[in-house]
Design a protein around this motif. Structure first.
Motif, short mmCIF file in Angstrom:
data_model
loop_
_atom_site.label_atom_id
_atom_site.label_comp_id
_atom_site.label_asym_id
_atom_site.label_seq_id
_atom_site.Cartn_x
_atom_site.Cartn_y
_atom_site.Cartn_z
N TYR A 1 0.85 -1.19 0.00
CA TYR A 1 0.00 0.00 0.00
C TYR A 1 0.88 1.24 0.00
O TYR A 1 1.85 1.31 0.74
CB TYR A 1 -0.91 0.02 1.23
N GLU A 2 0.53 2.21 -0.84
CA GLU A 2 1.13 3.54 -0.81
C GLU A 2 0.00 4.52 -0.93
O GLU A 2 -0.85 4.39 -1.80
CB GLU A 2 2.12 3.74 -1.97
N GLY A 3 -0.03 5.49 -0.03
CA GLY A 3 -1.09 6.48 -0.10
C GLY A 3 -1.29 7.17 1.23
O GLY A 3 -0.43 7.10 2.12
N GLN A 4 -2.43 7.80 1.36
CA GLN A 4 -2.74 8.54 2.57
C GLN A 4 -3.82 7.83 3.36
O GLN A 4 -4.68 7.17 2.79
CB GLN A 4 -3.21 9.94 2.18
N PHE A 5 -3.77 8.00 4.67
CA PHE A 5 -4.84 7.53 5.54
C PHE A 5 -4.72 8.23 6.88
O PHE A 5 -3.70 8.87 7.17
CB PHE A 5 -4.85 6.01 5.69
N SER A 6 -5.76 8.13 7.67
CA SER A 6 -5.79 8.75 8.99
C SER A 6 -6.02 7.69 10.06
O SER A 6 -6.61 6.64 9.79
CB SER A 6 -6.92 9.78 9.08
N ILE A 7 -5.54 7.99 11.25
CA ILE A 7 -5.77 7.13 12.40
C ILE A 7 -6.43 7.98 13.47
O ILE A 7 -5.96 9.07 13.79
CB ILE A 7 -4.44 6.54 12.93
N ASP A 8 -7.54 7.46 14.00
CA ASP A 8 -8.23 8.15 15.08
C ASP A 8 -8.34 7.21 16.27
O ASP A 8 -7.50 6.32 16.43
CB ASP A 8 -9.60 8.66 14.61
N GLU A 9 -9.38 7.37 17.08
CA GLU A 9 -9.52 6.58 18.30
C GLU A 9 -9.88 5.12 18.05
O GLU A 9 -9.88 4.32 18.98
CB GLU A 9 -10.58 7.22 19.20
N ARG A 10 -10.20 4.78 16.82
CA ARG A 10 -10.53 3.38 16.49
C ARG A 10 -9.30 2.72 15.87
O ARG A 10 -8.66 3.28 15.00
CB ARG A 10 -11.71 3.32 15.55
#
Length: 145
Positions: free
Chosen positions: A32-41
């Protein structure tokens, strides 16, 4: 003393050129190459693309109000401080050596992660929001032969 052949490889004892070492890409292809976010889950970095998953079912990381980026069950985090982006091997070594379970990150920081599924991730923080981190990521998965 053995002389290199024109191709730059050293002949094996039988006289034929030795095989070149596999490149890091061959050892661990990018999954995988790209953007993502991490939150409380909790997010599982071994999925393509990374997606929410409970820690007991492969989740690797989450954002924690008190701890910043937090690793779950067996996941290891290392911080990369050099200007150059780390390779698969460098990130793998950094995560294993530091073996952090949490890290407070700011924009521009690079975290190396060893996932609970055996993958290695290079995460560059692109933004820090109120309750999440956003990353540009490269995630490598160990080849299964």
């Amino acid at each position: 003393m053995t002389q290199p052949t024109p191709s730059g490889s050293v002949p094996s004892p039988t006289g034929s050129p030795a095989s070149p070492s596999p490149s890091p890409v061959e050892l661990a292809p990018v999954s995988y190459e790209g953007q993502f976010s991490i939150d409380e889950r909790t997010k599982d970095l071994d999925l393509d693309p990374p997606a929410r998953a409970p820690a007991r079912n492969g989740g690797d990381l989450l954002w924690d109000e008190n701890l910043g980026l937090r690793a779950t069950d067996g996941v290891k985090i290392g911080l990369w401080r050099d200007r150059e982006q780390p390779t698969y091997e460098q990130c793998s070594v950094a995560a294993r050596a530091a073996a952090l379970t949490r890290a407070e990150l700011d924009e521009g920081h690079v975290a190396c992660v060893r996932t609970n599924g055996g993958g290695v991730a290079r995460l560059r923080v692109t933004s820090v929001e109120d309750r999440s981190y956003s990353f540009t990521a490269t995630i490598w998965r160990m080849r299964e032969d």
